[in-house]
Write a protein that holds these residues in place. Structure first.
Motif, PDB file in Angstrom:
ATOM      1  N   SER A   1       0.829  -1.206   0.000  1.00 22.70           N
ATOM      2  CA  SER A   1       0.000   0.000   0.000  1.00 22.70           C
ATOM      3  C   SER A   1       0.862   1.255   0.000  1.00 22.70           C
ATOM      4  CB  SER A   1      -1.013  -0.001   1.147  1.00 22.70           C
ATOM      5  OG  SER A   1      -0.400  -0.353   2.335  1.00 22.70           O
TER       6      SER A   1
ATOM      7  N   ASP B   1       2.891  10.153   4.422  1.00 23.95           N
ATOM      8  CA  ASP B   1       1.700   9.400   4.865  1.00 23.95           C
ATOM      9  C   ASP B   1       0.487  10.266   5.158  1.00 23.95           C
ATOM     10  OD1 ASP B   1       3.021   6.991   4.710  1.00 23.95           O
ATOM     11  OD2 ASP B   1       3.819   7.149   6.744  1.00 23.95           O
TER      12      ASP B   1
ATOM     13  N   ASN C   1       2.083   1.877  -3.474  1.00 24.09           N
ATOM     14  CA  ASN C   1       0.975   2.363  -4.294  1.00 24.09           C
ATOM     15  C   ASN C   1       0.666   3.830  -3.996  1.00 24.09           C
ATOM     16  OD1 ASN C   1      -1.268   1.805  -6.128  1.00 24.09           O
ATOM     17  ND2 ASN C   1      -2.540   2.218  -4.331  1.00 24.09           N
ATOM     18  N   ASP C   2       0.666   4.186  -2.690  1.00 18.93           N
ATOM     19  CA  ASP C   2       0.225   5.527  -2.306  1.00 18.93           C
ATOM     20  C   ASP C   2       1.335   6.569  -2.427  1.00 18.93           C
ATOM     21  OD1 ASP C   2      -2.093   4.263  -1.688  1.00 18.93           O
ATOM     22  OD2 ASP C   2      -1.755   4.230   0.475  1.00 18.93           O
ATOM     23  N   THR C   3       2.552   6.197  -2.024  1.00 21.37           N
ATOM     24  CA  THR C   3       3.574   7.240  -1.914  1.00 21.37           C
ATOM     25  C   THR C   3       4.898   6.903  -2.585  1.00 21.37           C
ATOM     26  OG1 THR C   3       4.418   6.388   0.179  1.00 21.37           O
ATOM     27  CG2 THR C   3       2.640   7.958   0.329  1.00 21.37           C
TER      28      THR C   3
ATOM     29  N   ASP D   1      -2.011  11.147   3.506  1.00 17.43           N
ATOM     30  CA  ASP D   1      -3.322  10.753   2.974  1.00 17.43           C
ATOM     31  C   ASP D   1      -3.930   9.579   3.733  1.00 17.43           C
ATOM     32  OD1 ASP D   1      -3.280  12.714   1.099  1.00 17.43           O
ATOM     33  OD2 ASP D   1      -2.339  11.459  -0.445  1.00 17.43           O
ATOM     34  N   LYS D   2      -3.160   9.029   4.685  1.00 13.83           N
ATOM     35  CA  LYS D   2      -3.700   7.877   5.426  1.00 13.83           C
ATOM     36  C   LYS D   2      -4.871   8.338   6.276  1.00 13.83           C
ATOM     37  CE  LYS D   2       0.083   4.663   6.239  1.00 13.83           C
ATOM     38  NZ  LYS D   2       1.077   4.267   7.231  1.00 13.83           N
TER      39      LYS D   2
END
Ligand code: SF4
Length: 500
Positions: free
Chosen positions: A185, A259, A188-190, A261-262
């Motif tokens: 994850s 992080d 994918n996100d960062t 956007d978590k």
């Protein structure tokens, strides 16, 4: 019906159950699905130290492991701890000679060739000649009949080479494999390279586990003590249980945070109660929050006092910690250590990157943590864009004023995340994000950058750390006391020695 197994590949330091695997198996258990945890990092190190080392003529590891598990005193003796870790490292060093090009330690594994290249990882996995291959074959023989769907939990790049190998071996044996966890994850996100990660495995999932059970609610809303495939002891003097009080971050404003956007969520205390009811007596709780939430920690103290033999975690050194004797109450309730992200002694740097506290406040918090009787593990960060020699000197001056108050220290040089607000607003901060010149397909979380004014704060920081910071009399004893191996978990369990 599927018979599941949750698999955590090596290498993760084998001092506590890997958090991701624990949460996944615990969430499945709370939904009535038994999915035993196979911690192959612990299994690999046990095999290497206890089974392979004697036959290969390596040093005898049994007394060292016995000491790490049962030191015979309430806390580890730092000298003895250093010497037993030295024995384990000597065995690792001797073992890795059989695998040219591999780096292997108690917390890392890096294969030869281009680090984290998908093609190289797959061909290594198929070769059957990695440091893990022999152990994996034994494990597979004993366990492959016990499940038909392996859920591989990946948290660190240090697990990736072994994860590719074990996934390939399981699929060869006709066992279905799904790969997930925070590494997937986060990439994918960062980061960059999720497509490459997906190229290593047949099935990669990016959610928190809910797709396995077909639910919409956050997986951590319900968790209990999971099943373990083996009742092996971790290399730790007390059982350590990882648990988050929150997901996301209570502050969520630092400009270089990848992080942000978590989603933020408070995790119900009922989950911890259920875990404690099913787990071993008197564990130590490792709070794995990005930052321990000041607003709720006080409510948790009676539970920690009654049901655990201590806790530790990461704290932003903000002023709230100084209110109403909170730190003293935490010590009385068993808080063994706080890891504080003080980062810099320069108020300009902390303000510029939206850290939300001043060096003065950080200093007061660190002093009070020490005076309250807890251990301090202080994280410092050098080399941020625009950092000057004066900023670095201010950090050193802060450490000098804190002489005798800091138990352990983590020194870091800034890396620019692939994705974060600072990267988006790079020009405002005088930097130009670059690309690595390698044409290889690799997995990455960071990218290089140049300063518009021609300075190189990372290089300057490295020189400052080497030539000025590390040789300083206020820093030397702290670095000497900071264990090289088994870091945070064992630091919390180390005898607190007065630093001069
Ligand atoms: S405290 Fe840590 S997790 Fe929170 S915003 Fe700052 S860097 Fe991110």
């Amino acid at each position: 019906m599927n018979r599941f197994a949750v698999i955590s590949p090596p290498v993760i330091t084998p001092s506590e159950v890997p958090a991701g695997a624990f949460m996944l198996a615990g969430g499945l258990a709370a939904r009535g699905i038994e999915a035993p945890i196979h911690d192959l990092s612990l299994g690999f190190f046990r095999w290497l130290f206890l089974e392979h080392a004697p036959t290969a003529g390596f040093a005898n590891c049994t007394p060292s492991l016995e000491y790490l598990i049962s030191p015979g005193t309430e806390f580890y003796d730092p000298h003895k701890h250093r010497s037993v870790c030295g024995v384990l490292q000597s065995v690792l060093k001797a073992y890795k000679k059989n695998f040219p090009g591999w780096q292997l330690s108690l917390m890392d594994s890096v294969p030869p060739g281009i680090a984290h290249s998908t093609a190289d990882l797959i061909s290594l996995a198929k070769s059957g000649s990695t440091p893990f291959s022999r152990y994996f074959r034994l494990w597979l023989k004993q366990n492959s009949g016990t499940f038909d769907h392996g859920l591989i939990s990946l948290a660190y790049l240090s697990q990736l080479p072994a994860a590719v190998e074990i996934a390939w071996l399981l699929e060869e044996s006709g066992i279905r494999v799904t790969v997930g966890g925070s590494l997937a994850s986060a990439l994918n996100d960062t980061g960059s390279g999720i497509k490459l990660l997906k190229g290593c495995f047949r099935k990669v999932t990016l959610d928190d586990g809910r797709s396995i059970v077909g639910e919409d609610q956050p997986f951590l809303s319900k968790i209990e003590w999971p099943v373990f495939a083996n009742n092996w002891k971790y290399f730790s003097s007390r059982p350590v249980i990882p648990f988050p009080l929150t997901t996301g971050c209570t502050w969520n404003k630092c400009l270089f945070c990848p992080d942000r956007d978590k989603p933020y969520m408070d995790i119900s205390v009922k989950n911890l109660e259920r875990i404690l009811a099913g787990g071993p007596e008197n564990p130590v709780i490792h709070l794995i929050d990005s930052a321990i939430p000041v607003k709720t920690i006080e409510d948790m103290l009676p539970l920690f006092r009654e049901k655990t033999s201590g806790f530790y975690g990461f704290a932003r050194p903000q002023g709230d910690w100084l209110r109403d004797g909170l730190l003293e109450k935490m010590t009385d309730s068993g808080c063994l250590m706080l890891q504080t992200g003080a980062e810099s002694g320069s108020s300009g740097i902390l303000q510029r990157f939206m850290k939300g506290f001043s060096p003065d406040t950080a200093e007061k918090v660190i002093t009070k943590i020490s005076d309250s009787g807890m251990r301090n593990y202080v994280y410092l960060l050098f080399g941020l864009p625009g950092e000057t020699e004066k900023d670095r000197e201010l950090t050193l001056a802060m450490v000098r004023r804190l002489k005798g108050k800091i138990d352990y220290m983590n020194l870091s040089v800034f890396n620019l995340p692939e994705k974060c607000e600072l990267t988006d607003r790079a020009a405002e901060f005088g930097i130009i994000p670059g690309e690595y010149d390698s044409d290889a397909s690799v997995l990455r979380f960071y990218r290089p950058f140049q300063s518009i004014d021609g300075s190189d704060p990372r290089k300057e920081a490295r020189e400052f750390i080497k030539n000025v910071f590390k040789p300083d009399p206020a820093v030397i004893p702290v670095l000497q006391s900071t264990p090289r191996w088994f870091r945070a978990g064992h630091m919390a369990l180390m005898k607190k020695t007065p630093l001069l």
